[in-house]
Write a protein that holds these residues in place. Structure first.
Motif, PDB file in Angstrom:
ATOM      1  N   UNK A  73       0.850  -1.201   0.000  1.00  0.00           N
ATOM      2  CA  UNK A  73       0.000   0.000   0.000  1.00  0.00           C
ATOM      3  C   UNK A  73       0.877   1.240   0.000  1.00  0.00           C
ATOM      4  N   UNK A  74       1.802   1.294   0.917  1.00  0.00           N
ATOM      5  CA  UNK A  74       2.703   2.430   0.950  1.00  0.00           C
ATOM      6  C   UNK A  74       3.528   2.481  -0.331  1.00  0.00           C
ATOM      7  N   UNK A  75       3.978   1.336  -0.798  1.00  0.00           N
ATOM      8  CA  UNK A  75       4.807   1.317  -1.987  1.00  0.00           C
ATOM      9  C   UNK A  75       4.060   1.818  -3.209  1.00  0.00           C
ATOM     10  N   UNK A  76       2.815   1.320  -3.433  1.00  0.00           N
ATOM     11  CA  UNK A  76       2.065   1.747  -4.605  1.00  0.00           C
ATOM     12  C   UNK A  76       1.760   3.231  -4.551  1.00  0.00           C
ATOM     13  N   UNK A  77       1.311   3.679  -3.395  1.00  0.00           N
ATOM     14  CA  UNK A  77       0.909   5.080  -3.266  1.00  0.00           C
ATOM     15  C   UNK A  77       2.115   6.003  -3.374  1.00  0.00           C
ATOM     16  N   UNK A 118       0.211  15.212 -14.538  1.00  0.00           N
ATOM     17  CA  UNK A 118      -0.745  15.129 -13.424  1.00  0.00           C
ATOM     18  C   UNK A 118      -1.956  14.277 -13.804  1.00  0.00           C
ATOM     19  N   UNK A 119      -2.451  14.479 -15.039  1.00  0.00           N
ATOM     20  CA  UNK A 119      -3.571  13.653 -15.483  1.00  0.00           C
ATOM     21  C   UNK A 119      -3.176  12.183 -15.540  1.00  0.00           C
ATOM     22  N   UNK A 120      -1.957  11.901 -15.983  1.00  0.00           N
ATOM     23  CA  UNK A 120      -1.477  10.506 -16.008  1.00  0.00           C
ATOM     24  C   UNK A 120      -1.403   9.937 -14.598  1.00  0.00           C
ATOM     25  N   UNK A 121      -0.946  10.766 -13.668  1.00  0.00           N
ATOM     26  CA  UNK A 121      -0.882  10.325 -12.268  1.00  0.00           C
ATOM     27  C   UNK A 121      -2.277  10.011 -11.739  1.00  0.00           C
ATOM     28  N   UNK A 122      -3.243  10.891 -12.027  1.00  0.00           N
ATOM     29  CA  UNK A 122      -4.605  10.663 -11.550  1.00  0.00           C
ATOM     30  C   UNK A 122      -5.175   9.380 -12.143  1.00  0.00           C
ATOM     31  N   UNK A 123      -4.956   9.162 -13.425  1.00  0.00           N
ATOM     32  CA  UNK A 123      -5.460   7.950 -14.042  1.00  0.00           C
ATOM     33  C   UNK A 123      -4.797   6.709 -13.459  1.00  0.00           C
ATOM     34  N   UNK A 124      -3.493   6.784 -13.242  1.00  0.00           N
ATOM     35  CA  UNK A 124      -2.775   5.641 -12.644  1.00  0.00           C
ATOM     36  C   UNK A 124      -3.265   5.379 -11.230  1.00  0.00           C
ATOM     37  N   UNK A 125      -3.466   6.472 -10.470  1.00  0.00           N
ATOM     38  CA  UNK A 125      -3.956   6.302  -9.102  1.00  0.00           C
ATOM     39  C   UNK A 125      -5.349   5.694  -9.075  1.00  0.00           C
ATOM     40  N   UNK A 144      -6.563   3.781 -11.287  1.00  0.00           N
ATOM     41  CA  UNK A 144      -6.468   2.382 -11.732  1.00  0.00           C
ATOM     42  C   UNK A 144      -6.080   1.454 -10.595  1.00  0.00           C
ATOM     43  N   UNK A 145      -5.214   1.927  -9.691  1.00  0.00           N
ATOM     44  CA  UNK A 145      -4.754   1.055  -8.601  1.00  0.00           C
ATOM     45  C   UNK A 145      -5.464   1.361  -7.283  1.00  0.00           C
ATOM     46  N   UNK A 146      -6.428   2.287  -7.286  1.00  0.00           N
ATOM     47  CA  UNK A 146      -7.102   2.638  -6.027  1.00  0.00           C
ATOM     48  C   UNK A 146      -7.788   1.445  -5.362  1.00  0.00           C
ATOM     49  N   UNK A 147      -8.435   0.512  -6.104  1.00  0.00           N
ATOM     50  CA  UNK A 147      -9.001  -0.653  -5.409  1.00  0.00           C
ATOM     51  C   UNK A 147      -7.951  -1.479  -4.679  1.00  0.00           C
ATOM     52  N   UNK A 148      -6.772  -1.598  -5.272  1.00  0.00           N
ATOM     53  CA  UNK A 148      -5.696  -2.341  -4.597  1.00  0.00           C
ATOM     54  C   UNK A 148      -5.265  -1.606  -3.335  1.00  0.00           C
ATOM     55  N   UNK A 149      -5.176  -0.267  -3.423  1.00  0.00           N
ATOM     56  CA  UNK A 149      -4.799   0.525  -2.248  1.00  0.00           C
ATOM     57  C   UNK A 149      -5.868   0.411  -1.166  1.00  0.00           C
ATOM     58  N   UNK A 150      -7.144   0.475  -1.547  1.00  0.00           N
ATOM     59  CA  UNK A 150      -8.219   0.330  -0.569  1.00  0.00           C
ATOM     60  C   UNK A 150      -8.179  -1.043   0.087  1.00  0.00           C
ATOM     61  N   UNK A 151      -7.921  -2.054  -0.709  1.00  0.00           N
ATOM     62  CA  UNK A 151      -7.818  -3.397  -0.158  1.00  0.00           C
ATOM     63  C   UNK A 151      -6.677  -3.475   0.849  1.00  0.00           C
ATOM     64  N   UNK A 152      -5.555  -2.865   0.508  1.00  0.00           N
ATOM     65  CA  UNK A 152      -4.419  -2.853   1.425  1.00  0.00           C
ATOM     66  C   UNK A 152      -4.760  -2.105   2.713  1.00  0.00           C
ATOM     67  N   UNK A 153      -5.506  -0.997   2.609  1.00  0.00           N
ATOM     68  CA  UNK A 153      -5.879  -0.236   3.797  1.00  0.00           C
ATOM     69  C   UNK A 153      -6.800  -1.033   4.702  1.00  0.00           C
ATOM     70  N   UNK A 154      -7.739  -1.753   4.106  1.00  0.00           N
ATOM     71  CA  UNK A 154      -8.658  -2.572   4.912  1.00  0.00           C
ATOM     72  C   UNK A 154      -7.897  -3.651   5.670  1.00  0.00           C
ATOM     73  N   UNK A 155      -6.999  -4.335   4.959  1.00  0.00           N
ATOM     74  CA  UNK A 155      -6.225  -5.407   5.601  1.00  0.00           C
ATOM     75  C   UNK A 155      -5.299  -4.831   6.670  1.00  0.00           C
TER      76      UNK A 155
END
Length: 461
Positions: free
Chosen positions: A27-31, A173-180, A182-193
């Motif tokens: 989570x920290x790594x992706x973000x 910045x737009x590329x960053x937002x799109x990338x973020x 795209x991986x936001x469900x993975x980040x949310x999953x990491x936060x829940x765990x």
């Protein structure tokens, strides 16, 4: 100890906690890696553009302007040879001065001491570009005023580059937002765990249904796999804990019968030495089994119902345990020394400390054929040292593994130090071991929450 607590459920839980920690790290790594990549991209682009502007400026000043001034000077000398009355150049951006026969009266004072060449020089509070060249008895001064040219360069060079830079920032910045996104469900999953409390909640309470509805197919597959894993892990843990708890309780009944029968047998006085030795061996083994059952019940207990803590005076506890273990497994060629540097109180369950130090003392007695067992009680540490057979470095790396024994002929099953290690991990104590072959072993247990309540006591032997 005769044998030890099954570590299947702890191994599975350790594996799950390892996965949880990896989720948190990822989570920290992706973000943060995404932000880091974005900032690094912006930095590199900015440096590239600044380098391009700086290089363009240098090229214009050192190459183009120099060549232009040299060309102007050559053109003037050509006209001057044809007509000595030809005036020095005087245009919007270029001003010329001519000194003949070292007559510098028409030349600004700041330039009169300069030598031929191409450089910047002070003039009326500014530093224009100056080109000086000699021909026979004349010296030509060409002063290039780059302010107007710089203004043009700014509007037609720097401003467009700045706009390009802003556009690049916007696209990045737009590329960053799109990338973020795209991986936001993975980040949310990491936060829940990461936020889930595995000590106070069961694995079945890890609810990922809300995330499954918003996640894409790949993340949904990952969530399904995680759900299946937690369900299976929960079943393994329940089965292991139920087995350990039930088996421990069921063993108490036959042990109680054996203990009662042994007490009756020990009342007789007409046993031969060999028979009395067998009864003593049964008595010692029975004590081992009772201690083992206590350990099993302790390690199988849930975190939600921990053992009650109390302030245990280690000095008195160790004195009692040394006497008990010495009577059970000691021999006349081994002496015990207790160095009490302070009165040490530890907030813990006395049963836990009893199991911990009993295993350490049994190990020290078992591997010391002749010599001294030294016990040192310091401010937050208890150290048990012996002059036994010791261990090699290779053996030290395996000493906490289940069923490992330094000597194959040694009594026991090699689980004492395994239980000690697990108890220390469970209660946050630190375990250190040092050993040298044929010289002995020293094991230290550090208690971070220990409290010194008195001064030094006398050394007991």
């Amino acid at each position: 100890m005769a044998f030890g607590y099954s570590n299947g459920n702890e191994g599975l839980m350790a594996r799950y906690l390892f996965i949880k920690s990896n989720w948190a790290m990822n989570h920290q790594g992706l973000h943060y890696k995404l932000i880091k990549a974005f900032l690094l991209q912006i930095l590199l682009i900015s440096l590239a553009i600044l380098l391009a502007v700086f290089s363009a400026e240098k090229i214009v000043e050192d190459l183009l302007v120099r060549k232009a001034l040299q060309g102007e000077a050559e053109h003037f000398w050509t006209l001057y040879q044809k007509n000595p009355d030809t005036p020095a150049p005087n245009t919007l951006n270029l001003k010329g001065y001519l000194a003949i026969n070292k007559d510098y009266s028409e030349v600004p004072a700041d330039f009169q001491n300069l030598h031929p060449g191409y450089f910047r020089s002070k003039l009326a509070g500014r530093k224009p570009i100056v080109y000086i060249e000699d021909r026979s008895n004349a010296r030509l001064y060409l002063v290039f005023d780059e302010e107007k040219v710089a203004a043009l360069a700014f509007y037609f060079g720097v401003v467009p580059l700045s706009l390009v830079l802003v556009l690049i920032y916007l696209f990045a910045w737009l590329s960053y937002r799109q990338s973020r996104d795209a991986i936001s469900p993975v980040i949310q999953l990491a936060q829940i765990v990461e936020k889930f409390d595995f000590h106070s909640q069961g694995l079945a309470e890890l609810d990922l249904s809300g995330l499954r509805r918003t996640a894409d197919s790949d993340v949904a597959k990952l969530i399904d796999a995680l759900d299946h894993f937690t369900e299976r892990l929960e079943l393994f843990i329940d089965r292991e804990q139920n087995f350990t708890r039930d088996a421990s309780h069921e063993l108490r009944t036959p042990l109680a019968v054996i203990k009662s029968a042994l007490a009756l047998l020990q009342k007789r006085q007409d046993y031969s030495p060999g028979e009395r030795l067998s009864l003593s061996l049964i008595d010692n083994t029975l004590g081992d089994m009772e201690g083992l059952i206590d350990t099993l019940l302790l390690l199988a207990r849930e975190e939600s119902s921990p053992l009650p803590e109390e302030d245990v005076l280690i000095n008195d506890l160790l004195t009692t345990l040394v006497d008990q273990v010495n009577r059970a497994v000691g021999n006349e060629r081994v002496s015990v020394e207790i160095e009490q540097n302070c009165l040490l109180s530890i907030p813990a369950a006395e049963k836990v400390l009893n199991i911990l130090f009993t295993n350490l003392l049994r190990n020290a007695f078992s591997y010391t054929r002749e010599g001294v067992i030294s016990i040192a009680i310091d401010e937050n540490c208890v150290r048990i040292s012996d002059t036994g057979i010791g261990m090699q470095q290779r053996q030290l790396q395996q000493v906490f593994e289940p069923f490992y024994r330094v000597q194959t002929g040694h009594n026991g099953h090699g689980l004492g130090l395994t239980i000690v290690k697990r108890l220390c991990n469970r209660f946050g104590w630190k375990l250190k071991i040092r050993s040298k072959l044929d010289e002995g072993t020293s094991i230290s247990v550090i208690f971070p929450r220990a409290r010194r309540i008195g001064g030094r006591r006398e050394k007991l032997v």
